[in-house]
Design an enzyme around this catalytic site. Sequence first.
Site, PDB file in Angstrom:
ATOM      1  N   PRO A  22       7.272 -57.491 -11.909  1.00  0.00           N
ATOM      2  CA  PRO A  22       5.911 -57.478 -12.469  1.00  0.00           C
ATOM      3  C   PRO A  22       4.882 -57.910 -11.421  1.00  0.00           C
ATOM      4  CG  PRO A  22       7.447 -58.469 -14.011  1.00  0.00           C
ATOM      5  CD  PRO A  22       8.205 -58.267 -12.730  1.00  0.00           C
ATOM      6  N   GLU A  23       3.728 -57.238 -11.436  1.00  0.00           N
ATOM      7  CA  GLU A  23       2.685 -57.513 -10.450  1.00  0.00           C
ATOM      8  C   GLU A  23       1.558 -58.299 -11.103  1.00  0.00           C
ATOM      9  OE1 GLU A  23       1.934 -54.046  -7.992  1.00  0.00           O
ATOM     10  OE2 GLU A  23       3.935 -53.277  -8.433  1.00  0.00           O
ATOM     11  N   LYS A  61       1.195 -63.504  -8.890  1.00  0.00           N
ATOM     12  CA  LYS A  61       2.263 -63.263  -9.857  1.00  0.00           C
ATOM     13  C   LYS A  61       2.728 -64.543 -10.543  1.00  0.00           C
ATOM     14  CE  LYS A  61       3.808 -59.484  -6.877  1.00  0.00           C
ATOM     15  NZ  LYS A  61       4.954 -58.911  -6.128  1.00  0.00           N
ATOM     16  N   ARG A 104      11.732 -54.559  -0.336  1.00  0.00           N
ATOM     17  CA  ARG A 104      11.374 -53.867  -1.569  1.00  0.00           C
ATOM     18  C   ARG A 104      11.251 -52.375  -1.272  1.00  0.00           C
ATOM     19  NH1 ARG A 104      12.718 -58.081  -3.074  1.00  0.00           N
ATOM     20  NH2 ARG A 104      11.595 -59.639  -4.318  1.00  0.00           N
TER      21      ARG A 104
END
Length: 304
Positions: free
Chosen positions: A2-3, A51, A268
């Site tokens: 999640p950002e 975050k 990532r």
Amino acid sequence: MPEGDTVMWAAARLNRALLGQRLTRTDLRTPRLATVDLSGRECLPVVTHGKHMLHRLEGGVTIHSHFKMEGRWSLLPAPSTLQGRAAAGAEADVRRAVSAHTTRALLYTPRTLAVGSKLGVLDVLETAREGDVVGHLGPDLLADDWDDGGRGRALDNLRAQPERPVGEALLDQRLVAGLGTFWISEMLWVHRILPWTQIAAMPDGMLEAVLDDARRLMLVSGRTGVQSSTGDARAGQDRYVHARSGMACLRCNDTIRVAMAGDPGRERTLFSCPTCQGGLAPNDDGRPQGVLRERKKTGKRYKG
């Protein structure tokens, strides 16, 4: 993962449900916090930095959480506020949340149960010491003070590492906080910048444009709970390149590719178009790539 916009949306929902409410019971399921009791404290605003989520409570205490890859906060109505079948259904939901092995935090109020699931980080600290957990981060892309110094500090941080690939630098939360693979991949495609382009090689004004456009769209996402870079929330229409490896580019019809970026051990996946963005990643051998199958469906409002 999640950002910042996802965390912003979750914090807004928690605020609507909990702000001003008094905790009647808490259950924090980590060994270090197992005996911590926060009952009786009034819920103050939940704020975010990148975050990270900071749930402030009366008495100078903060619950700090980070979603990591799959964490979330969800809300359940207290069964006592409902009647009949609705109350029975709520009781079943509460039982499932309490018994779930993925539950890390339960915050009870007279009206609502907040459930923290699969949280990667869960701490309780003095509010005055929040800097201990977020002080190492760069400026928050979604903060109110972004235009009042945050933007300039973020740009200075990024330009201080001119030989670093832009995608890797934007992933580094110490430079600018809140971006992740979705928004980095999408915004670099929009601006035709390969994620492995060195910061020093970016055209004048391009770094500013990437950050400004990301902020504009992420603020919309954070307010609505619908993450879309295209303006279309329909499944499969909400993005240009992210999670579309092996599929046709929506601009040039070449095949979207995926490659790893980031510091060793913290890599990532970033997505790009070799034609629109000027080449392949250094670690991309050019062999055909299949379509990436996501576990989570796209085009949906955030859960919770």
